[in-house]
Design a protein around this motif. Sequence first.
Motif, PDB file in Angstrom:
ATOM      1  N   UNK A 221       7.267   3.624  -8.577  1.00  0.00           N
ATOM      2  CA  UNK A 221       8.457   2.811  -8.175  1.00  0.00           C
ATOM      3  C   UNK A 221       9.665   3.310  -8.833  1.00  0.00           C
ATOM      4  N   UNK A 222       9.617   4.427  -9.656  1.00  0.00           N
ATOM      5  CA  UNK A 222      10.692   4.710 -10.491  1.00  0.00           C
ATOM      6  C   UNK A 222      11.390   4.100 -11.639  1.00  0.00           C
ATOM      7  N   UNK A 223      10.444   3.305 -12.200  1.00  0.00           N
ATOM      8  CA  UNK A 223      10.703   2.290 -13.052  1.00  0.00           C
ATOM      9  C   UNK A 223      10.813   3.166 -14.513  1.00  0.00           C
ATOM     10  N   UNK A 224      10.151   4.491 -14.429  1.00  0.00           N
ATOM     11  CA  UNK A 224      10.208   5.167 -15.745  1.00  0.00           C
ATOM     12  C   UNK A 224      11.339   5.953 -15.900  1.00  0.00           C
TER      13      UNK A 224
ATOM     14  N   UNK B 165       0.815   1.873 -14.990  1.00  0.00           N
ATOM     15  CA  UNK B 165       1.688   3.098 -15.344  1.00  0.00           C
ATOM     16  C   UNK B 165       1.882   3.650 -14.193  1.00  0.00           C
ATOM     17  N   UNK B 166       0.931   4.339 -13.325  1.00  0.00           N
ATOM     18  CA  UNK B 166       0.982   4.971 -12.077  1.00  0.00           C
ATOM     19  C   UNK B 166       1.956   4.183 -11.009  1.00  0.00           C
ATOM     20  N   UNK B 167       1.903   2.977 -10.986  1.00  0.00           N
ATOM     21  CA  UNK B 167       2.696   2.301 -10.064  1.00  0.00           C
ATOM     22  C   UNK B 167       4.270   2.294 -10.411  1.00  0.00           C
TER      23      UNK B 167
ATOM     24  N   UNK C 171       0.718  -1.219  -0.037  1.00  0.00           N
ATOM     25  CA  UNK C 171      -0.112  -0.140  -0.111  1.00  0.00           C
ATOM     26  C   UNK C 171       0.898   1.144   0.014  1.00  0.00           C
ATOM     27  N   UNK C 172       1.982   1.070   0.470  1.00  0.00           N
ATOM     28  CA  UNK C 172       3.122   2.351   0.406  1.00  0.00           C
ATOM     29  C   UNK C 172       3.576   2.350  -0.867  1.00  0.00           C
ATOM     30  N   UNK C 173       4.214   1.299  -1.236  1.00  0.00           N
ATOM     31  CA  UNK C 173       5.033   0.913  -2.420  1.00  0.00           C
ATOM     32  C   UNK C 173       4.291   1.370  -3.689  1.00  0.00           C
ATOM     33  N   UNK C 174       2.914   0.693  -3.983  1.00  0.00           N
ATOM     34  CA  UNK C 174       2.238   0.800  -4.982  1.00  0.00           C
ATOM     35  C   UNK C 174       1.180   1.897  -5.016  1.00  0.00           C
ATOM     36  N   UNK C 175       0.872   2.252  -3.961  1.00  0.00           N
ATOM     37  CA  UNK C 175      -0.411   3.239  -3.878  1.00  0.00           C
ATOM     38  C   UNK C 175       0.041   4.685  -3.087  1.00  0.00           C
ATOM     39  N   UNK C 176       1.267   4.374  -2.617  1.00  0.00           N
ATOM     40  CA  UNK C 176       1.669   5.647  -2.117  1.00  0.00           C
ATOM     41  C   UNK C 176       1.096   6.015  -0.418  1.00  0.00           C
ATOM     42  N   UNK C 177       0.533   5.255   0.134  1.00  0.00           N
ATOM     43  CA  UNK C 177       0.149   5.573   1.495  1.00  0.00           C
ATOM     44  C   UNK C 177       1.136   5.290   2.569  1.00  0.00           C
ATOM     45  N   UNK C 178       1.822   6.202   3.130  1.00  0.00           N
ATOM     46  CA  UNK C 178       2.876   6.144   4.027  1.00  0.00           C
ATOM     47  C   UNK C 178       2.414   5.295   5.544  1.00  0.00           C
ATOM     48  N   UNK C 179       1.204   5.696   5.687  1.00  0.00           N
ATOM     49  CA  UNK C 179       0.674   4.904   7.026  1.00  0.00           C
ATOM     50  C   UNK C 179      -0.540   4.223   6.538  1.00  0.00           C
ATOM     51  N   UNK C 180      -0.767   3.247   5.796  1.00  0.00           N
ATOM     52  CA  UNK C 180      -2.164   2.777   5.450  1.00  0.00           C
ATOM     53  C   UNK C 180      -3.003   2.281   6.432  1.00  0.00           C
ATOM     54  N   UNK C 181      -4.278   2.553   6.497  1.00  0.00           N
ATOM     55  CA  UNK C 181      -5.195   2.001   7.453  1.00  0.00           C
ATOM     56  C   UNK C 181      -6.047   0.855   6.913  1.00  0.00           C
ATOM     57  N   UNK C 182      -5.926  -0.241   7.515  1.00  0.00           N
ATOM     58  CA  UNK C 182      -6.386  -1.487   6.820  1.00  0.00           C
ATOM     59  C   UNK C 182      -7.621  -2.050   7.863  1.00  0.00           C
ATOM     60  N   UNK C 183      -8.892  -2.106   7.259  1.00  0.00           N
ATOM     61  CA  UNK C 183      -9.742  -2.807   7.818  1.00  0.00           C
ATOM     62  C   UNK C 183      -9.697  -4.187   7.806  1.00  0.00           C
TER      63      UNK C 183
END
Length: 333
Positions: A330-333, A324-326, A194-206
Amino acid sequence: MNALPVIAVTSGEPAGIGPELCLRLAERPLGGGAPAARLVVLADRELLAERARALGVSVVLRDWSPGNAPLPGVLDVIHVPLARPSSPGRLDAANSPYVLQLLDRALAGCRSGEFAAMVTAPVHKGVINDAGIAFTGHTEYLAEKTATPRVVMMLAGGNLRVALATTHLPLRDVPDAITPALLEEVLRILHADMGRKYGFAHPRILVAGLNPHAGEGGYLGREEIEVITPVLDRLRGEGMALIGPLPADTMFTPPMLAQGDCVLAMYHDQGLTALKYATFGHGINVTLGLPIIRTSVDHGTALELAGTGRADPGSLFVAVEQAIEMAQRAGNC
């Protein structure tokens, strides 16, 4: 142009809707008019040409080269030959190895750095098994090929993201499969990606419970008390924001979803029924925990629609955009 990430798209089961959905990528709308990536479709080139002619799709099929610039109406193709000619809606087990060759080629390109991500059109699990090849799904196949001990299936659409603790298991096997070790691994992967692919530094998980009413204090099952809660408490002690275990029948209400960034369901239908109801046709599948980026459509081969031109490319378009966004994150571009 070479700074643009290259996204590989596998065309999936040749008798299904995958090939014609891939043809629609040539008309995919680009936000702002500028391409954000270069796309390359892995397929039998003549299969694509035949399907384009039959459907009246105007597209130029071009052999893939790393120097190709994106052009409207042009689809770059890496040719992988079919074993036998394929007709829409008619499964042929002889072409099952071809389907896996598409995945293997895309995966090899991702691991070598040739591709920044892979997007997969649907495959037909049954016909692959009919060919004598044990296959339970893309998720498990890619995990095995990359020697990844644990991966997590997550479907996403809109602002809803639903990950699964277990995937393609018979329902009677689910309780025994949900062990403290499995649940901890899944939560660690979900938290990290959730951090690497979606950019959530502190993801909240239900986190859902397994039983009705999350066990009703032990009266409807003890998995919440004996397995799920102890794992959540331990990981909360490390700083993870975990909410639950929650009753699954109320977890997908808007007030509850507003408290989290993603959901962890205990089994396939518990989580994906709600997700697909809310997003079907524009949801995607993401495999978390792999050393590569992989997204996919959230639907099947739709054999009854193959060759009709009525298949909706929306899920494939979203899967490409998310890949593409991921890749960019990730800096792959």
